[in-house]
Design a protein around this motif. Structure first.
Motif, PDB file in Angstrom:
ATOM      1  N   ILE A  14      -0.946  38.734 113.695  1.00 57.09           N
ATOM      2  CA  ILE A  14       0.443  38.289 113.834  1.00 57.09           C
ATOM      3  C   ILE A  14       0.656  37.642 115.200  1.00 57.09           C
ATOM      4  N   THR A  15       1.677  36.783 115.264  1.00 57.97           N
ATOM      5  CA  THR A  15       2.046  36.196 116.552  1.00 57.97           C
ATOM      6  C   THR A  15       3.356  36.795 117.052  1.00 57.97           C
ATOM      7  N   LYS A  16       3.495  36.807 118.355  1.00 60.43           N
ATOM      8  CA  LYS A  16       4.719  37.167 119.091  1.00 60.43           C
ATOM      9  C   LYS A  16       5.132  38.633 118.993  1.00 60.43           C
ATOM     10  N   GLY A  17       5.121  39.213 117.803  1.00 56.43           N
ATOM     11  CA  GLY A  17       5.612  40.574 117.617  1.00 56.43           C
ATOM     12  C   GLY A  17       6.640  40.625 116.511  1.00 56.43           C
ATOM     13  N   VAL A  18       7.246  41.800 116.338  1.00 51.67           N
ATOM     14  CA  VAL A  18       8.156  42.014 115.208  1.00 51.67           C
ATOM     15  C   VAL A  18       9.623  42.053 115.650  1.00 51.67           C
ATOM     16  N   ALA A  19      10.508  41.904 114.661  1.00 50.31           N
ATOM     17  CA  ALA A  19      11.966  41.973 114.852  1.00 50.31           C
ATOM     18  C   ALA A  19      12.473  40.906 115.818  1.00 50.31           C
ATOM     19  N   ILE A  20      11.777  39.776 115.878  1.00 52.27           N
ATOM     20  CA  ILE A  20      12.172  38.687 116.779  1.00 52.27           C
ATOM     21  C   ILE A  20      13.596  38.206 116.475  1.00 52.27           C
ATOM     22  N   GLU A  21      13.831  37.880 115.218  1.00 58.54           N
ATOM     23  CA  GLU A  21      15.135  37.333 114.839  1.00 58.54           C
ATOM     24  C   GLU A  21      16.231  38.392 114.933  1.00 58.54           C
ATOM     25  N   ASP A  40       2.959  27.880 116.123  1.00 56.84           N
ATOM     26  CA  ASP A  40       2.006  28.926 115.747  1.00 56.84           C
ATOM     27  C   ASP A  40       1.158  28.483 114.557  1.00 56.84           C
ATOM     28  N   ALA A  41       1.848  27.957 113.521  1.00 55.01           N
ATOM     29  CA  ALA A  41       1.169  27.613 112.272  1.00 55.01           C
ATOM     30  C   ALA A  41       0.270  26.392 112.427  1.00 55.01           C
ATOM     31  N   LEU A  42       0.765  25.353 113.077  1.00 54.75           N
ATOM     32  CA  LEU A  42      -0.047  24.153 113.227  1.00 54.75           C
ATOM     33  C   LEU A  42      -1.251  24.405 114.131  1.00 54.75           C
ATOM     34  N   THR A  43      -1.142  25.369 115.033  1.00 55.72           N
ATOM     35  CA  THR A  43      -2.259  25.734 115.902  1.00 55.72           C
ATOM     36  C   THR A  43      -3.307  26.552 115.153  1.00 55.72           C
ATOM     37  N   SER A  44      -2.872  27.410 114.229  1.00 56.14           N
ATOM     38  CA  SER A  44      -3.769  28.354 113.552  1.00 56.14           C
ATOM     39  C   SER A  44      -4.365  27.818 112.255  1.00 56.14           C
ATOM     40  N   ALA A  45      -3.745  26.798 111.661  1.00 58.53           N
ATOM     41  CA  ALA A  45      -4.059  26.390 110.288  1.00 58.53           C
ATOM     42  C   ALA A  45      -5.538  26.090 110.057  1.00 58.53           C
ATOM     43  N   ARG A  46      -6.193  25.408 110.981  1.00 62.22           N
ATOM     44  CA  ARG A  46      -7.577  24.972 110.750  1.00 62.22           C
ATOM     45  C   ARG A  46      -8.554  26.143 110.709  1.00 62.22           C
ATOM     46  N   TYR A  47      -8.143  27.313 111.215  1.00 66.40           N
ATOM     47  CA  TYR A  47      -9.067  28.445 111.311  1.00 66.40           C
ATOM     48  C   TYR A  47      -8.822  29.540 110.277  1.00 66.40           C
ATOM     49  N   CYS A  48      -7.759  29.426 109.473  1.00 68.90           N
ATOM     50  CA  CYS A  48      -7.377  30.568 108.632  1.00 68.90           C
ATOM     51  C   CYS A  48      -7.371  30.207 107.149  1.00 68.90           C
ATOM     52  N   HIS A  49      -7.148  31.223 106.300  1.00 65.22           N
ATOM     53  CA  HIS A  49      -7.030  31.021 104.854  1.00 65.22           C
ATOM     54  C   HIS A  49      -5.580  30.941 104.393  1.00 65.22           C
ATOM     55  N   ILE A  51      -0.951  35.899 109.608  1.00 60.43           N
ATOM     56  CA  ILE A  51      -2.123  35.066 109.356  1.00 60.43           C
ATOM     57  C   ILE A  51      -3.234  35.897 108.722  1.00 60.43           C
ATOM     58  N   ALA A  52      -3.882  35.344 107.698  1.00 61.34           N
ATOM     59  CA  ALA A  52      -5.092  35.934 107.119  1.00 61.34           C
ATOM     60  C   ALA A  52      -6.249  35.003 107.435  1.00 61.34           C
TER      61      ALA A  52
END
Length: 341
Positions: free
Chosen positions: A166-173, A210-219, A279-280
């Motif tokens: 996960i990124t950043k942590g929980v209960a952000i919003e 977060d997503a555009l940075t991680s996309a190439r490495y994850c499922h 992220i998985a």
């Protein structure tokens, strides 16, 4: 079966009412409507895919100064989590009678500014004044992006053995909004400096980077909206037909989020958390993902793994185990409406 008092429809209502009636079938729809999946994917050529998402945004009065920012980032996040860069936007902005032109200009200027920053063109929509609503409302923002078919990263694509990150942590919003909504109340308990720090969580309510940075490495990727981390993990595992183990001791809970959730007596793991990317990814890629995120100043944590077993288990900090189930009522809403009362 019944409708919720507030928030998204649950899986049972979705599966029984919406899912069987989706109009004409089309073989080019690669990712159709699914509970827990944020956007659709439509094939437009042999390997090119258009990713489309639609989302409303509730115009909370205390957050009106940042309403335009929230609209763009929340909607763009739904496209980014599928692995596509947001490119075009349409918006239905509904205004109550007697809205000041200055208020409308402020919201629209923010929408324009954030679209420019993210490289998004506004290509259409509908804006008007209508009775029956109390505050400005994003009645529906449509976000469109493009990618190759092989680059899609839907929540349904997790694999057994994938690491859960996960990124950043929980209960952000939840914490970010409550810091504004209950500002004076929280200042009496925690002080002004704490509340000002907590307010900064609001501007972490985006997973585009977060997503555009991680996309190439994850499922697979998913953002933790209503029902928070637990709901997001459940939806991801269920959509992928897998089990999952989550280790509570490894979950990041930002200090402002932990204290605000404790004050309102809500569970940070099940509270709305736009801004938390789930992220998985294969174990071998975790180091690359975390390094890439660090370069963007985005914190991350490994909190579990997906399994062949269909069991979905949360191991709390105290070692106790509980089954991960869909979150029926996000506790944030009761806390939010309590502040209004």
């Amino acid at each position: 079966m019944k409708l919720p008092n507030i928030g998204k429809l649950d899986k049972k209502v979705f599966d029984e009412v919406i899912l069987p009636k989706l109009g004409r079938r089309d073989k080019n729809v690669l990712i159709p409507p699914m509970h827990g999946v944020d956007a659709a994917a439509i094939r437009i050529s042999r390997d090119a895919v258009m990713v489309v998402a639609e989302d409303p945004t509730f115009g909370m009065p205390v957050l009106m100064p940042f309403f335009g920012w929230a609209i763009v980032h929340i909607c763009a996040s739904d496209v980014a989590v599928l692995g596509a860069k947001p490119r075009y936007m349409l918006i239905s902005l509904l205004l109550p009678p007697n809205t000041l032109i200055e208020t409308f200009k402020m919201v629209w200027n923010q929408i324009n500014d954030e679209c420019k920053k993210l490289g998004i063109s506004i290509v259409g929509g509908h804006t008007g004044v209508y009775p029956g609503i109390s505050y400005p409302l994003n009645g529906g923002c449509v976000m469109i992006g493009f990618c190759r078919k092989r680059d899609l990263r839907p929540a349904s694509n997790a694999k057994a053995g994938d690491v859960l990150l996960i990124t950043k942590g929980v209960a952000i919003e939840a914490a970010g909004i409550l810091a504004y909504q209950a500002e004076e109340e929280l200042k009496k308990i925690y002080g002004s400096e704490f509340v000002e720090d907590a307010k900064k969580l609001f501007f972490q309510m985006s997973v585009v980077e977060d997503a555009l940075t991680s996309a190439r490495y994850c499922h697979a990727m998913h953002d933790a909206t209503e029902g928070g981390l637990i709901n997001a993990v459940y939806e991801m595992a269920e959509a992928s037909n897998l089990g999952v183990i989550v280790y509570g001791k490894d979950i990041i809970i930002p200090e402002p989020a932990e204290k605000i959730c404790a004050y309102f007596e809500i569970d940070p793991l099940t509270s709305i958390s736009e801004g938390t990317l789930v992220i998985a990814a294969p174990k071998k890629n975790i180091g690359m993902i975390r390094k890439a995120l660090r370069k963007k100043n985005i914190t991350s944590a490994v909190i579990g793994e997906f399994t062949e077993s269909k069991e979905k288990i949360l191991i709390r900090k105290d070692g106790s185990e509980e089954k991960i189930k869909p979150v029926e009522n996000d506790p944030f809403w009761e806390a939010y409406f309590r502040t209004l009362r």
